[in-house]
Design a protein around this motif. Structure first.
Motif, PDB file in Angstrom:
ATOM      1  N   HIS A 197       0.836  -1.195   0.000  1.00 45.72           N
ATOM      2  CA  HIS A 197       0.000   0.000   0.000  1.00 45.72           C
ATOM      3  C   HIS A 197       0.871   1.245   0.000  1.00 45.72           C
ATOM      4  O   HIS A 197       2.079   1.169   0.298  1.00 45.72           O
ATOM      5  CB  HIS A 197      -0.928  -0.022   1.216  1.00 45.72           C
ATOM      6  N   PRO A 198       0.316   2.411  -0.342  1.00 51.00           N
ATOM      7  CA  PRO A 198       1.152   3.604  -0.554  1.00 51.00           C
ATOM      8  C   PRO A 198       2.087   3.938   0.597  1.00 51.00           C
ATOM      9  O   PRO A 198       3.275   4.196   0.372  1.00 51.00           O
ATOM     10  CB  PRO A 198       0.114   4.707  -0.785  1.00 51.00           C
ATOM     11  N   PHE A 199       1.596   3.950   1.834  1.00 50.87           N
ATOM     12  CA  PHE A 199       2.465   4.361   2.945  1.00 50.87           C
ATOM     13  C   PHE A 199       3.656   3.414   3.077  1.00 50.87           C
ATOM     14  O   PHE A 199       4.787   3.860   3.249  1.00 50.87           O
ATOM     15  CB  PHE A 199       1.672   4.389   4.257  1.00 50.87           C
ATOM     16  N   GLU A 200       3.391   2.116   2.996  1.00 49.54           N
ATOM     17  CA  GLU A 200       4.480   1.150   3.115  1.00 49.54           C
ATOM     18  C   GLU A 200       5.437   1.263   1.940  1.00 49.54           C
ATOM     19  O   GLU A 200       6.662   1.127   2.104  1.00 49.54           O
ATOM     20  CB  GLU A 200       3.924  -0.272   3.196  1.00 49.54           C
ATOM     21  N   PHE A 201       4.907   1.523   0.748  1.00 49.29           N
ATOM     22  CA  PHE A 201       5.767   1.686  -0.422  1.00 49.29           C
ATOM     23  C   PHE A 201       6.675   2.900  -0.255  1.00 49.29           C
ATOM     24  O   PHE A 201       7.881   2.831  -0.522  1.00 49.29           O
ATOM     25  CB  PHE A 201       4.917   1.834  -1.680  1.00 49.29           C
ATOM     26  N   TYR A 202       6.117   4.022   0.214  1.00 43.29           N
ATOM     27  CA  TYR A 202       6.933   5.211   0.437  1.00 43.29           C
ATOM     28  C   TYR A 202       8.012   4.949   1.489  1.00 43.29           C
ATOM     29  O   TYR A 202       9.138   5.432   1.378  1.00 43.29           O
ATOM     30  CB  TYR A 202       6.062   6.389   0.877  1.00 43.29           C
ATOM     31  N   ARG A 203       7.657   4.199   2.529  1.00 42.57           N
ATOM     32  CA  ARG A 203       8.633   3.894   3.569  1.00 42.57           C
ATOM     33  C   ARG A 203       9.783   3.073   2.988  1.00 42.57           C
ATOM     34  O   ARG A 203      10.958   3.341   3.258  1.00 42.57           O
ATOM     35  CB  ARG A 203       7.969   3.119   4.717  1.00 42.57           C
ATOM     36  N   ARG A 204       9.450   2.079   2.177  1.00 33.79           N
ATOM     37  CA  ARG A 204      10.482   1.232   1.591  1.00 33.79           C
ATOM     38  C   ARG A 204      11.313   2.005   0.573  1.00 33.79           C
ATOM     39  O   ARG A 204      12.536   1.820   0.497  1.00 33.79           O
ATOM     40  CB  ARG A 204       9.840   0.011   0.936  1.00 33.79           C
ATOM     41  N   VAL A 205      10.656   2.848  -0.208  1.00 28.33           N
ATOM     42  CA  VAL A 205      11.397   3.672  -1.156  1.00 28.33           C
ATOM     43  C   VAL A 205      12.342   4.608  -0.408  1.00 28.33           C
ATOM     44  O   VAL A 205      13.488   4.826  -0.821  1.00 28.33           O
ATOM     45  CB  VAL A 205      10.435   4.471  -2.057  1.00 28.33           C
TER      46      VAL A 205
END
Length: 395
Positions: A197-205
């Protein structure tokens, strides 16, 4: 065939880098404009290296084949582009007076444009790699380098000076517009859902970009650091070492940087046998470094005398040592990709940060001069970072 196309594209990218540097030293004054151009080249690609974290995480997410999330890389690219615009503008205000003191405002504007465009290129690179669209990805790599080389040749023929070389440094970052315009499959791929999901993707990025930033500081940003470490040294000597670092890294690291996305896919598919999957890439990069050491030692000085200004001459043993050091850097890149592919983002970041800190401490603190300091930093830093990655993989 697609992987073969990628091999051709990466070879072309490496040769194009050589050609651009060769043209630049023919056109620009070695002690001033060429040094500024080399530092600017290093600054742009170091900054772009940070953004490559978006490529790595997008590749991993698409290749995982678990498209259960709602994150979209193209929407993420828009947000990251806005942040990059602000950060690169601030970077230019603070730093550009030292990097390109003769044209800091123009250099800053070009940098902002190039990095914002590169965000979208990085997102598209990740999607194409993760989806296995290797022909389109190869075209993107070749076009990026080809545009830069074409402008360098035009600058040589028409007598253009430093401003043209600043512009050609970033112009390849618009290649994504051509690929999207010409390839329906590439256009169709940008709407792919990712595995989170977006928040987790941003965190990983964000984690991937921190590590990519450390790797960029070590790989493409190192010439800028070397220049800063010896500000009062002879400009020609520092320029010669910077030129040698760039030249000796290109045969190993330029192809490897382009193949990182393919390595992500390899390690994702073989995550249960990660050490076995590491053996072949590590062996290949170290073998290439060993061959490069001998070749640089024996024929490197001949090439420098024939193709470059006498002010840029570096002895063969130094060229060989720098070439083999690039293999150590390549090994660190490979272990980093393996750690990222197994979703150990914290270990990935830690390895690159340790490598960068060790290298830069040695570069600035050792009392032995530019050549010895640079070589020590480029061996010890990658070894320390790779050790962190190896321990993290075992755990």
């Amino acid at each position: 065939m697609p992987v073969r196309n990628l091999s051709y594209a990466t070879a072309f990218a490496a040769l194009s880098g050589f050609a651009v540097l060769w043209v630049a030293q023919r056109v620009l004054d070695i002690g001033t404009d060429y040094r500024y151009f080399a530092a600017y080249w290093s600054l742009f690609f170091a900054s772009a290296g940070i953004i490559d974290g978006l490529t790595h995480e997008t590749t991993r997410s698409v290749a995982s084949d678990r498209a259960a999330g709602t994150a979209n890389p193209w929407r993420a690219a828009g947000l990251i582009a806005a942040l990059v615009a602000a950060a690169s503008l601030a970077l230019g205000v603070v730093l550009m007076g030292r990097v390109v003191p003769t044209a800091p405002l123009a250099a800053t504007g070009i940098l902002v444009f190039g990095l914002v465009s590169y965000v979208f290129q990085a997102a598209l690179s990740g999607v194409l790699s993760g989806a296995g669209l290797w022909s389109q990805y190869a075209a993107l790599v070749a076009l990026d380098s080809g545009i830069r080389l074409a402008i360098a040749i035009a600058a040589w023929a028409l007598g253009w000076q430093l401003w043209a070389f600043l512009a050609l440094t970033v112009i390849g970052a618009v290649s994504w517009t051509v690929i999207l315009g010409c390839s329906p499959r590439a256009r169709g791929s940008i709407g792919l859902a990712l595995d989170t999901h977006p928040f987790e993707f941003y965190r990983r990025v964000g984690s991937a970009m921190v590590a990519s930033g450390a790797s960029a500081a070590m790989i493409t940003g190192f010439p800028v650091a070397a220049s800063a470490a010896f500000p009062s040294g002879d400009g020609t000597t520092v320029a010669a070492v910077i030129n040698a670092v760039i030249l000796t890294r290109a045969p190993v690291l330029v192809p490897l940087q382009r193949f990182q996305s393919a390595l992500v896919v390899r390690f994702v598919e073989k995550r249960e046998r990660i050490y076995a999957a590491l053996t072949a890439p590590l062996g290949a990069v170290l073998a290439l470094g060993a061959v490069g050491f001998v070749a640089a030692w024996v024929i490197g000085p001949v090439i420098l005398r024939f193709a470059f200004s006498p002010d840029l001459f570096v002895p063969g043993l130094t060229l060989g040592a720098l070439t083999f050091a690039s293999a150590f850097m390549g090994a660190l890149m490979i272990t980093g990709v393996a750690v990222l592919s197994t979703e150990r983002h914290g270990v990935y970041v830690a390895g690159w940060v340790v490598a960068t800190v060790v290298a830069f401490v040695l570069l600035f603190a050792l009392p032995y001069g530019v050549v010895t300091n640079v070589c020590a930093a480029l061996y010890a830093g990658p070894l320390a970072g790779a050790a962190v990655h190896a321990i993290g993989l075992r755990r």
